[in-house]
Design a protein around this motif. Structure first.
Motif, PDB file in Angstrom:
ATOM      1  N   GLU A  25     -12.996  -5.784   1.907  1.00 28.81           N
ATOM      2  CA  GLU A  25     -11.920  -5.380   1.022  1.00 28.81           C
ATOM      3  C   GLU A  25     -12.107  -3.937   0.559  1.00 28.81           C
ATOM      4  OE1 GLU A  25     -11.407  -9.898  -0.825  1.00 28.81           O
ATOM      5  OE2 GLU A  25     -11.878  -8.225  -2.156  1.00 28.81           O
ATOM      6  N   THR A  27     -11.099  -1.793  -2.126  1.00 28.93           N
ATOM      7  CA  THR A  27     -10.555  -1.737  -3.484  1.00 28.93           C
ATOM      8  C   THR A  27     -11.372  -0.717  -4.267  1.00 28.93           C
ATOM      9  OG1 THR A  27     -12.056  -3.423  -4.337  1.00 28.93           O
ATOM     10  CG2 THR A  27     -10.016  -4.208  -3.335  1.00 28.93           C
ATOM     11  N   PHE A  29     -13.759  -1.181  -6.113  1.00 28.75           N
ATOM     12  CA  PHE A  29     -15.196  -1.480  -6.069  1.00 28.75           C
ATOM     13  C   PHE A  29     -15.880  -0.853  -4.867  1.00 28.75           C
ATOM     14  CE2 PHE A  29     -14.754  -4.119  -9.548  1.00 28.75           C
ATOM     15  CZ  PHE A  29     -13.755  -5.043  -9.370  1.00 28.75           C
ATOM     16  N   GLN A  57      -9.951  -6.772   5.553  1.00 26.36           N
ATOM     17  CA  GLN A  57      -9.265  -8.007   5.140  1.00 26.36           C
ATOM     18  C   GLN A  57      -8.175  -7.723   4.107  1.00 26.36           C
ATOM     19  OE1 GLN A  57     -12.480 -10.385   3.711  1.00 26.36           O
ATOM     20  NE2 GLN A  57     -13.306 -10.792   5.751  1.00 26.36           N
ATOM     21  N   TYR A  58      -8.415  -6.704   3.294  1.00 21.74           N
ATOM     22  CA  TYR A  58      -7.479  -6.443   2.188  1.00 21.74           C
ATOM     23  C   TYR A  58      -7.684  -5.009   1.706  1.00 21.74           C
ATOM     24  CZ  TYR A  58      -5.688  -6.592  -2.649  1.00 21.74           C
ATOM     25  OH  TYR A  58      -5.030  -6.340  -3.823  1.00 21.74           O
ATOM     26  N   ASN A  60      -5.870  -2.465  -1.408  1.00 20.63           N
ATOM     27  CA  ASN A  60      -4.850  -2.287  -2.442  1.00 20.63           C
ATOM     28  C   ASN A  60      -4.627  -0.797  -2.704  1.00 20.63           C
ATOM     29  OD1 ASN A  60      -7.011  -1.501  -4.024  1.00 20.63           O
ATOM     30  ND2 ASN A  60      -7.045  -3.381  -5.261  1.00 20.63           N
ATOM     31  N   SER A  61      -3.890  -0.489  -3.735  1.00 23.80           N
ATOM     32  CA  SER A  61      -3.552   0.909  -4.004  1.00 23.80           C
ATOM     33  C   SER A  61      -4.798   1.731  -4.302  1.00 23.80           C
ATOM     34  CB  SER A  61      -2.564   1.007  -5.160  1.00 23.80           C
ATOM     35  OG  SER A  61      -3.077   0.347  -6.319  1.00 23.80           O
ATOM     36  N   SER A  62      -5.792   1.118  -4.895  1.00 23.81           N
ATOM     37  CA  SER A  62      -7.047   1.837  -5.137  1.00 23.81           C
ATOM     38  C   SER A  62      -7.729   2.191  -3.823  1.00 23.81           C
ATOM     39  CB  SER A  62      -7.992   0.997  -5.990  1.00 23.81           C
ATOM     40  OG  SER A  62      -7.442   0.773  -7.277  1.00 23.81           O
ATOM     41  N   GLY A  65      -6.161   5.153  -2.432  1.00 23.65           N
ATOM     42  CA  GLY A  65      -6.706   6.323  -3.120  1.00 23.65           C
ATOM     43  C   GLY A  65      -8.069   6.736  -2.585  1.00 23.65           C
ATOM     44  N   VAL A  68      -7.597   8.623   0.570  1.00 29.12           N
ATOM     45  CA  VAL A  68      -7.184  10.001   0.255  1.00 29.12           C
ATOM     46  C   VAL A  68      -8.409  10.842  -0.131  1.00 29.12           C
ATOM     47  CG1 VAL A  68      -5.848  11.440  -1.329  1.00 29.12           C
ATOM     48  CG2 VAL A  68      -4.858   9.332  -0.435  1.00 29.12           C
ATOM     49  N   HIS A  89       0.803  -4.290   8.975  1.00 28.26           N
ATOM     50  CA  HIS A  89       1.117  -4.107   7.558  1.00 28.26           C
ATOM     51  C   HIS A  89       0.483  -2.834   7.021  1.00 28.26           C
ATOM     52  CE1 HIS A  89       1.961  -4.996   3.406  1.00 28.26           C
ATOM     53  NE2 HIS A  89       0.676  -5.093   3.098  1.00 28.26           N
ATOM     54  N   HIS A  92       2.006   0.269   8.297  1.00 29.31           N
ATOM     55  CA  HIS A  92       3.225   0.517   7.518  1.00 29.31           C
ATOM     56  C   HIS A  92       2.882   1.253   6.224  1.00 29.31           C
ATOM     57  CE1 HIS A  92       7.005   0.108   5.579  1.00 29.31           C
ATOM     58  NE2 HIS A  92       6.758  -1.012   4.916  1.00 29.31           N
ATOM     59  N   ILE A  93       1.831   0.814   5.549  1.00 22.39           N
ATOM     60  CA  ILE A  93       1.423   1.465   4.304  1.00 22.39           C
ATOM     61  C   ILE A  93       0.958   2.890   4.573  1.00 22.39           C
ATOM     62  CG2 ILE A  93      -0.365   1.441   2.503  1.00 22.39           C
ATOM     63  CD1 ILE A  93       0.043  -1.561   2.289  1.00 22.39           C
ATOM     64  N   LEU A  96       4.145   4.872   4.997  1.00 16.51           N
ATOM     65  CA  LEU A  96       4.849   5.016   3.720  1.00 16.51           C
ATOM     66  C   LEU A  96       4.204   6.087   2.852  1.00 16.51           C
ATOM     67  CD1 LEU A  96       5.635   1.459   2.323  1.00 16.51           C
ATOM     68  CD2 LEU A  96       7.273   3.293   2.736  1.00 16.51           C
ATOM     69  N   THR A  97       2.902   6.042   2.779  1.00 18.62           N
ATOM     70  CA  THR A  97       2.172   6.978   1.917  1.00 18.62           C
ATOM     71  C   THR A  97       1.974   8.335   2.592  1.00 18.62           C
ATOM     72  OG1 THR A  97       0.068   6.150   2.770  1.00 18.62           O
ATOM     73  CG2 THR A  97       0.918   5.126   0.753  1.00 18.62           C
TER      74      THR A  97
ATOM     75  N   ARG B  67      -5.880 -11.133  -5.938  1.00 17.00           N
ATOM     76  CA  ARG B  67      -5.942 -11.871  -4.665  1.00 17.00           C
ATOM     77  C   ARG B  67      -5.512 -13.314  -4.884  1.00 17.00           C
ATOM     78  NH1 ARG B  67      -9.060  -9.920  -0.637  1.00 17.00           N
ATOM     79  NH2 ARG B  67      -7.730 -11.295   0.607  1.00 17.00           N
ATOM     80  N   ASP B  88       3.322 -10.294   3.947  1.00 14.36           N
ATOM     81  CA  ASP B  88       2.352  -9.230   3.631  1.00 14.36           C
ATOM     82  C   ASP B  88       2.946  -8.245   2.636  1.00 14.36           C
ATOM     83  OD1 ASP B  88       0.850  -8.961   6.983  1.00 14.36           O
ATOM     84  OD2 ASP B  88       0.392 -10.264   5.268  1.00 14.36           O
ATOM     85  N   GLU B  96      -0.174  -5.684  -6.600  1.00 11.06           N
ATOM     86  CA  GLU B  96      -0.118  -4.447  -7.388  1.00 11.06           C
ATOM     87  C   GLU B  96       0.471  -4.719  -8.773  1.00 11.06           C
ATOM     88  OE1 GLU B  96      -1.485  -1.627  -6.544  1.00 11.06           O
ATOM     89  OE2 GLU B  96      -2.060  -2.364  -4.554  1.00 11.06           O
ATOM     90  N   LEU B 153      -3.776  15.762  -1.528  1.00  7.09           N
ATOM     91  CA  LEU B 153      -4.757  16.395  -0.661  1.00  7.09           C
ATOM     92  C   LEU B 153      -5.105  17.803  -1.138  1.00  7.09           C
ATOM     93  CD1 LEU B 153      -3.542  15.217   2.878  1.00  7.09           C
ATOM     94  CD2 LEU B 153      -5.417  14.321   1.491  1.00  7.09           C
ATOM     95  N   PRO B 159      -5.999  11.330  -6.532  1.00  3.92           N
ATOM     96  CA  PRO B 159      -5.849  10.594  -5.273  1.00  3.92           C
ATOM     97  C   PRO B 159      -5.312   9.183  -5.493  1.00  3.92           C
ATOM     98  CG  PRO B 159      -8.174  10.889  -5.823  1.00  3.92           C
ATOM     99  CD  PRO B 159      -7.395  11.709  -6.774  1.00  3.92           C
ATOM    100  N   ARG B 160      -5.395   8.684  -6.709  1.00  2.00           N
ATOM    101  CA  ARG B 160      -4.882   7.350  -7.013  1.00  2.00           C
ATOM    102  C   ARG B 160      -3.403   7.412  -7.396  1.00  2.00           C
ATOM    103  NH1 ARG B 160      -8.748   4.409 -11.099  1.00  2.00           N
ATOM    104  NH2 ARG B 160      -7.187   2.818 -10.671  1.00  2.00           N
ATOM    105  N   TRP B 162      -0.909   4.983  -6.543  1.00  2.00           N
ATOM    106  CA  TRP B 162       0.002   4.500  -5.501  1.00  2.00           C
ATOM    107  C   TRP B 162       0.633   3.149  -5.819  1.00  2.00           C
ATOM    108  CZ3 TRP B 162       1.213   7.792  -1.707  1.00  2.00           C
ATOM    109  CH2 TRP B 162       0.325   8.827  -1.395  1.00  2.00           C
ATOM    110  N   PHE B 165       4.517   2.899  -6.460  1.00  2.00           N
ATOM    111  CA  PHE B 165       5.149   3.357  -5.218  1.00  2.00           C
ATOM    112  C   PHE B 165       5.128   2.249  -4.171  1.00  2.00           C
ATOM    113  CE2 PHE B 165       6.347   6.364  -1.977  1.00  2.00           C
ATOM    114  CZ  PHE B 165       5.647   5.995  -0.848  1.00  2.00           C
ATOM    115  N   LEU B 166       3.982   1.574  -4.039  1.00  2.00           N
ATOM    116  CA  LEU B 166       3.890   0.511  -3.044  1.00  2.00           C
ATOM    117  C   LEU B 166       4.821  -0.641  -3.407  1.00  2.00           C
ATOM    118  CD1 LEU B 166       0.065   0.325  -2.212  1.00  2.00           C
ATOM    119  CD2 LEU B 166       1.905   1.256  -0.819  1.00  2.00           C
TER     120      LEU B 166
END
Lengths: 138, 201
Positions: A25, A27, A29, A57-58, A60-62, A65, A68, A89, A92-93, A96-97, B67, B88, B96, B153, B159-160, B162, B165-166
Protein backbone atom coordinates in the motif's frame (compact mmCIF):
# COMPACT_ATOMS: atom_id res chain seq x y z
CA UNK A 1 -0.22 3.58 15.59
CA UNK A 2 -0.80 1.85 12.24
CA UNK A 3 2.30 0.62 10.45
CA UNK A 4 3.33 0.97 6.83
CA UNK A 5 1.98 -1.99 4.89
CA UNK A 6 4.56 -1.80 2.15
CA UNK A 7 7.58 -3.77 1.04
CA UNK A 8 10.18 -2.19 -1.22
CA UNK A 9 13.03 -3.76 -3.12
CA UNK A 10 15.51 -2.04 -5.40
CA UNK A 11 17.73 -3.52 -8.09
CA UNK A 12 20.16 -2.13 -10.57
CA UNK A 13 19.80 -2.29 -14.32
CA UNK A 14 23.16 -2.20 -16.08
CA UNK A 15 24.42 0.30 -13.55
CA UNK A 16 22.56 3.16 -15.20
CA UNK A 17 19.07 2.69 -13.81
CA UNK A 18 17.40 1.33 -10.73
CA UNK A 19 14.12 -0.50 -10.44
CA UNK A 20 12.09 0.06 -7.27
CA UNK A 21 9.65 -2.81 -6.74
CA UNK A 22 6.62 -1.67 -4.78
CA UNK A 23 4.53 -4.26 -2.94
CA UNK A 24 1.56 -3.33 -0.78
CA UNK A 25 0.00 0.00 0.00
CA UNK A 26 1.26 3.41 -1.02
CA UNK A 27 -0.12 5.72 1.66
CA UNK A 28 1.29 8.37 3.97
CA UNK A 29 2.87 5.60 6.06
CA UNK A 30 5.05 4.62 3.11
CA UNK A 31 6.89 7.93 2.98
CA UNK A 32 10.01 7.01 4.93
CA UNK A 33 10.44 3.52 3.43
CA UNK A 34 9.95 4.89 -0.08
CA UNK A 35 12.37 7.78 0.31
CA UNK A 36 14.92 5.52 1.99
CA UNK A 37 14.63 3.01 -0.85
CA UNK A 38 14.98 5.71 -3.47
CA UNK A 39 18.07 7.05 -1.71
CA UNK A 40 19.57 3.58 -1.54
CA UNK A 41 18.73 2.96 -5.19
CA UNK A 42 20.59 6.03 -6.43
CA UNK A 43 24.25 6.06 -7.35
CA UNK A 44 26.12 8.85 -9.10
CA UNK A 45 25.65 6.86 -12.32
CA UNK A 46 21.89 6.43 -11.96
CA UNK A 47 20.20 8.01 -14.99
CA UNK A 48 16.74 6.57 -14.57
CA UNK A 49 14.39 5.27 -11.89
CA UNK A 50 11.89 2.61 -12.86
CA UNK A 51 8.94 2.18 -10.52
CA UNK A 52 7.47 -1.30 -10.63
CA UNK A 53 3.84 -1.13 -9.51
CA UNK A 54 3.02 -4.77 -10.28
CA UNK A 55 2.68 -5.51 -6.58
CA UNK A 56 0.74 -2.39 -5.68
CA UNK A 57 -2.45 -3.24 -3.80
CA UNK A 58 -3.69 0.23 -2.92
CA UNK A 59 -2.69 3.84 -3.39
CA UNK A 60 -4.51 6.87 -1.99
CA UNK A 61 -4.05 10.60 -2.47
CA UNK A 62 -1.14 10.60 -0.04
CA UNK A 63 0.53 7.98 -2.19
CA UNK A 64 0.09 10.19 -5.22
CA UNK A 65 1.78 12.95 -3.24
CA UNK A 66 4.68 10.62 -2.48
CA UNK A 67 5.13 9.88 -6.17
CA UNK A 68 5.22 13.63 -6.83
CA UNK A 69 7.89 13.96 -4.14
CA UNK A 70 9.92 11.22 -5.81
CA UNK A 71 9.65 12.97 -9.17
CA UNK A 72 10.87 16.20 -7.62
CA UNK A 73 13.89 14.41 -6.21
CA UNK A 74 14.57 12.59 -9.47
CA UNK A 75 14.33 15.84 -11.40
CA UNK A 76 16.85 17.46 -9.07
CA UNK A 77 19.21 14.56 -9.83
CA UNK A 78 18.56 14.85 -13.57
CA UNK A 79 17.07 11.35 -13.53
CA UNK A 80 14.39 10.12 -15.89
CA UNK A 81 11.45 8.44 -14.19
CA UNK A 82 9.49 5.53 -15.62
CA UNK A 83 6.78 3.26 -14.31
CA UNK A 84 5.21 -0.04 -15.26
CA UNK A 85 2.81 -2.60 -13.85
CA UNK A 86 0.08 -0.10 -13.06
CA UNK A 87 -3.48 -1.38 -13.11
CA UNK A 88 -6.01 0.33 -15.39
CA UNK A 89 -7.42 2.22 -12.43
CA UNK A 90 -4.08 3.64 -11.33
CA UNK A 91 -3.11 4.42 -14.91
CA UNK A 92 -6.32 6.46 -14.99
CA UNK A 93 -5.26 8.27 -11.81
CA UNK A 94 -1.82 8.95 -13.25
CA UNK A 95 -3.44 10.49 -16.34
CA UNK A 96 -5.94 12.52 -14.30
CA UNK A 97 -3.24 13.97 -12.10
CA UNK A 98 -0.96 14.44 -15.13
CA UNK A 99 1.74 12.41 -13.48
CA UNK A 100 2.10 10.98 -16.97
CA UNK A 101 3.64 14.31 -17.96
CA UNK A 102 6.54 13.51 -15.68
CA UNK A 103 6.63 9.71 -15.65
CA UNK A 104 6.62 7.50 -18.75
CA UNK A 105 4.26 4.56 -18.34
CA UNK A 106 5.05 1.16 -19.85
CA UNK A 107 3.07 -2.08 -19.89
CA UNK A 108 5.85 -4.15 -18.38
CA UNK A 109 9.47 -4.31 -17.27
CA UNK A 110 10.76 -5.44 -20.63
CA UNK A 111 9.35 -2.42 -22.40
CA UNK A 112 10.57 -0.04 -19.71
CA UNK A 113 14.09 -1.44 -19.74
CA UNK A 114 14.12 -1.35 -23.52
CA UNK A 115 13.24 2.34 -23.36
CA UNK A 116 16.44 2.98 -21.41
CA UNK A 117 18.22 2.66 -24.73
CA UNK A 118 16.71 6.01 -25.68
CA UNK A 119 18.59 7.75 -22.91
CA UNK A 120 21.43 9.76 -24.48
CA UNK A 121 24.76 7.94 -24.52
CA UNK A 122 23.38 4.68 -23.15
CA UNK A 123 24.82 1.34 -24.25
CA UNK A 124 22.88 -1.61 -22.84
CA UNK A 125 24.78 -4.89 -22.43
CA UNK A 126 23.07 -7.95 -21.03
CA UNK A 127 21.38 -6.99 -17.79
CA UNK A 128 22.64 -8.02 -14.39
CA UNK A 129 20.59 -7.59 -11.24
CA UNK A 130 21.84 -6.82 -7.79
CA UNK A 131 19.10 -6.62 -5.22
CA UNK A 132 18.75 -5.01 -1.84
CA UNK A 133 15.61 -5.51 0.21
CA UNK A 134 14.08 -2.83 2.40
CA UNK A 135 10.92 -3.56 4.29
CA UNK A 136 8.49 -0.94 5.56
CA UNK A 137 6.81 -3.35 7.88
CA UNK A 138 8.18 -4.34 11.32
CA UNK B 1 -14.77 24.58 -17.20
CA UNK B 2 -18.20 25.45 -15.78
CA UNK B 3 -18.42 28.95 -14.28
CA UNK B 4 -19.55 27.62 -10.92
CA UNK B 5 -16.44 25.47 -10.70
CA UNK B 6 -14.27 28.44 -11.61
CA UNK B 7 -15.56 30.22 -8.48
CA UNK B 8 -14.07 27.47 -6.34
CA UNK B 9 -10.81 27.02 -8.12
CA UNK B 10 -7.91 29.41 -7.73
CA UNK B 11 -4.22 29.32 -8.25
CA UNK B 12 -3.23 30.82 -4.91
CA UNK B 13 -0.19 29.30 -3.25
CA UNK B 14 -0.93 26.93 -0.45
CA UNK B 15 -0.24 28.33 2.96
CA UNK B 16 0.57 25.02 4.59
CA UNK B 17 2.00 21.86 3.15
CA UNK B 18 -0.22 18.80 3.35
CA UNK B 19 -3.44 20.65 4.18
CA UNK B 20 -6.57 18.89 3.08
CA UNK B 21 -9.37 21.16 1.92
CA UNK B 22 -13.10 20.87 2.60
CA UNK B 23 -15.73 22.40 0.37
CA UNK B 24 -18.38 24.70 1.81
CA UNK B 25 -21.82 23.12 2.31
CA UNK B 26 -24.41 23.44 -0.36
CA UNK B 27 -21.86 23.50 -3.14
CA UNK B 28 -22.58 20.90 -5.76
CA UNK B 29 -19.31 19.91 -7.27
CA UNK B 30 -20.12 18.08 -10.45
CA UNK B 31 -18.74 17.45 -13.87
CA UNK B 32 -19.69 20.20 -16.30
CA UNK B 33 -21.02 17.56 -18.65
CA UNK B 34 -23.28 15.83 -16.12
CA UNK B 35 -26.92 16.39 -15.40
CA UNK B 36 -27.44 16.45 -11.65
CA UNK B 37 -29.25 13.60 -9.96
CA UNK B 38 -31.14 14.61 -6.83
CA UNK B 39 -29.08 13.37 -3.89
CA UNK B 40 -30.49 11.06 -1.23
CA UNK B 41 -31.38 14.01 0.99
CA UNK B 42 -31.74 14.20 4.77
CA UNK B 43 -29.84 11.53 6.64
CA UNK B 44 -32.93 10.69 8.68
CA UNK B 45 -35.05 10.06 5.63
CA UNK B 46 -35.43 6.97 3.57
CA UNK B 47 -36.96 6.45 0.15
CA UNK B 48 -36.76 10.15 -0.67
CA UNK B 49 -37.04 10.90 -4.38
CA UNK B 50 -36.70 7.20 -5.15
CA UNK B 51 -33.58 6.66 -3.05
CA UNK B 52 -33.54 3.69 -0.76
CA UNK B 53 -30.90 3.00 1.83
CA UNK B 54 -29.23 -0.33 1.20
CA UNK B 55 -26.92 -0.42 4.15
CA UNK B 56 -25.43 1.73 6.89
CA UNK B 57 -22.07 1.30 8.59
CA UNK B 58 -20.06 2.85 11.40
CA UNK B 59 -16.37 3.16 10.63
CA UNK B 60 -14.08 4.02 13.57
CA UNK B 61 -12.03 7.14 12.86
CA UNK B 62 -8.71 5.35 12.84
CA UNK B 63 -5.90 5.82 10.33
CA UNK B 64 -6.19 3.24 7.60
CA UNK B 65 -9.87 2.51 8.12
CA UNK B 66 -10.75 4.04 4.79
CA UNK B 67 -9.91 0.58 3.41
CA UNK B 68 -12.68 -0.79 5.60
CA UNK B 69 -15.06 1.77 4.18
CA UNK B 70 -14.14 0.68 0.65
CA UNK B 71 -14.79 -2.95 1.45
CA UNK B 72 -18.14 -2.16 3.07
CA UNK B 73 -19.31 -0.25 0.01
CA UNK B 74 -18.10 -2.98 -2.35
CA UNK B 75 -19.98 -5.56 -0.31
CA UNK B 76 -23.16 -3.47 -0.23
CA UNK B 77 -23.09 -3.02 -4.00
CA UNK B 78 -22.31 -6.61 -4.95
CA UNK B 79 -25.71 -7.23 -6.45
CA UNK B 80 -25.39 -4.22 -8.76
CA UNK B 81 -22.57 -5.87 -10.73
CA UNK B 82 -20.63 -2.70 -11.27
CA UNK B 83 -17.73 -3.01 -13.68
CA UNK B 84 -14.28 -3.31 -12.17
CA UNK B 85 -13.52 0.22 -13.39
CA UNK B 86 -16.61 1.76 -11.77
CA UNK B 87 -16.06 -0.09 -8.53
CA UNK B 88 -12.43 1.05 -8.34
CA UNK B 89 -13.46 4.63 -9.05
CA UNK B 90 -16.17 4.61 -6.40
CA UNK B 91 -13.83 2.89 -3.96
CA UNK B 92 -11.22 5.57 -4.39
CA UNK B 93 -13.78 8.34 -3.93
CA UNK B 94 -15.21 6.67 -0.82
CA UNK B 95 -11.73 6.17 0.63
CA UNK B 96 -10.73 9.79 0.10
CA UNK B 97 -13.99 11.15 1.51
CA UNK B 98 -13.71 8.84 4.49
CA UNK B 99 -10.14 9.93 5.17
CA UNK B 100 -11.26 13.55 5.13
CA UNK B 101 -14.13 12.75 7.48
CA UNK B 102 -11.89 10.87 9.92
CA UNK B 103 -9.18 13.52 9.92
CA UNK B 104 -10.98 16.86 9.67
CA UNK B 105 -14.40 15.98 11.00
CA UNK B 106 -13.67 13.50 13.75
CA UNK B 107 -9.98 14.34 14.40
CA UNK B 108 -9.10 10.64 14.35
CA UNK B 109 -11.04 10.09 17.55
CA UNK B 110 -11.78 6.36 17.51
CA UNK B 111 -14.80 6.96 19.72
CA UNK B 112 -16.47 9.03 17.00
CA UNK B 113 -17.26 6.88 13.96
CA UNK B 114 -17.70 7.97 10.39
CA UNK B 115 -21.19 7.00 9.28
CA UNK B 116 -21.30 5.36 5.88
CA UNK B 117 -24.67 4.99 4.14
CA UNK B 118 -25.22 3.36 0.78
CA UNK B 119 -28.28 4.26 -1.27
CA UNK B 120 -29.73 3.12 -4.54
CA UNK B 121 -32.21 4.67 -6.91
CA UNK B 122 -33.50 3.63 -10.30
CA UNK B 123 -30.51 4.76 -12.30
CA UNK B 124 -27.87 5.56 -9.72
CA UNK B 125 -26.19 4.64 -6.50
CA UNK B 126 -24.97 6.97 -3.80
CA UNK B 127 -22.74 6.81 -0.79
CA UNK B 128 -23.04 9.31 2.04
CA UNK B 129 -20.06 9.79 4.35
CA UNK B 130 -20.89 11.72 7.51
CA UNK B 131 -18.76 13.06 10.33
CA UNK B 132 -19.11 15.36 13.32
CA UNK B 133 -17.12 18.22 11.82
CA UNK B 134 -20.03 20.51 11.10
CA UNK B 135 -19.45 23.82 9.40
CA UNK B 136 -16.61 24.88 11.68
CA UNK B 137 -14.04 22.88 9.73
CA UNK B 138 -14.89 24.28 6.34
CA UNK B 139 -12.92 26.63 4.17
CA UNK B 140 -14.45 29.17 1.86
CA UNK B 141 -14.41 28.00 -1.75
CA UNK B 142 -11.75 30.48 -2.81
CA UNK B 143 -9.32 28.77 -0.42
CA UNK B 144 -9.59 25.49 -2.24
CA UNK B 145 -6.69 25.19 -4.64
CA UNK B 146 -6.84 22.94 -7.67
CA UNK B 147 -3.81 20.64 -7.64
CA UNK B 148 -1.49 21.53 -10.49
CA UNK B 149 1.22 19.02 -11.30
CA UNK B 150 3.46 21.65 -12.83
CA UNK B 151 3.18 23.86 -9.76
CA UNK B 152 3.82 20.89 -7.50
CA UNK B 153 6.88 19.80 -9.44
CA UNK B 154 8.12 23.38 -9.31
CA UNK B 155 7.51 23.19 -5.54
CA UNK B 156 5.03 26.07 -5.71
CA UNK B 157 2.36 23.80 -4.25
CA UNK B 158 2.60 21.04 -1.70
CA UNK B 159 3.05 17.63 -3.37
CA UNK B 160 -0.06 16.55 -1.47
CA UNK B 161 -3.61 17.87 -1.78
CA UNK B 162 -5.05 15.43 -4.32
CA UNK B 163 -7.94 14.07 -2.27
CA UNK B 164 -10.82 16.33 -3.31
CA UNK B 165 -9.57 16.36 -6.89
CA UNK B 166 -9.69 12.57 -7.03
CA UNK B 167 -13.19 12.46 -5.54
CA UNK B 168 -14.51 14.95 -8.10
CA UNK B 169 -13.08 12.93 -10.96
CA UNK B 170 -14.05 9.48 -9.75
CA UNK B 171 -17.81 9.98 -9.34
CA UNK B 172 -20.52 11.66 -11.37
CA UNK B 173 -21.60 14.03 -8.62
CA UNK B 174 -20.51 15.13 -5.19
CA UNK B 175 -22.84 16.95 -2.80
CA UNK B 176 -21.77 18.52 0.47
CA UNK B 177 -24.16 19.12 3.34
CA UNK B 178 -23.42 20.59 6.73
CA UNK B 179 -24.99 22.01 9.83
CA UNK B 180 -23.51 23.18 13.09
CA UNK B 181 -22.67 19.64 14.18
CA UNK B 182 -22.66 17.29 11.21
CA UNK B 183 -20.95 17.26 7.86
CA UNK B 184 -21.82 14.92 4.98
CA UNK B 185 -20.41 14.24 1.58
CA UNK B 186 -22.63 12.38 -0.89
CA UNK B 187 -21.10 10.63 -3.84
CA UNK B 188 -23.39 9.75 -6.72
CA UNK B 189 -22.60 7.35 -9.53
CA UNK B 190 -24.94 6.59 -12.39
CA UNK B 191 -25.48 2.99 -13.25
CA UNK B 192 -26.06 3.31 -16.99
CA UNK B 193 -25.06 5.47 -19.91
CA UNK B 194 -21.96 7.43 -20.62
CA UNK B 195 -20.69 9.62 -17.80
CA UNK B 196 -17.79 11.99 -17.46
CA UNK B 197 -15.87 9.37 -15.49
CA UNK B 198 -16.02 6.95 -18.40
CA UNK B 199 -15.06 9.70 -20.81
CA UNK B 200 -12.07 10.69 -18.71
CA UNK B 201 -10.79 7.13 -18.32
Amino acid sequence: MPEANISLYHRSVNGIASIIDIHGELTAFAEKPLIDTYTAACTPQTRAILLNFSGLQYMNSSGVGLIVTLVIRANSQKQCMMAYGLSEHYQHIFRLTRLTDAIQIFPGEREAVRALRTLPGVVTPKSRFQGRFLQGRK
Amino acid sequence: MAPFLQRFLSRKRTKRAGTKKRVQPGHVVASPASQSVSPPGDSASNDTDGWQMIQSYRVPSVLGNERLAMSYVAEALKSFHLTRRRLDQLGTAVAEATMNAMEHGNHYNPEIPVILQVFSANQAIAVRISDKGGSSQLLAPEHYETPDIEAKLAELQSPRGWGLFLIQNMVDEMHVRSDAENHSVELVMRLEGTTHTDQNA
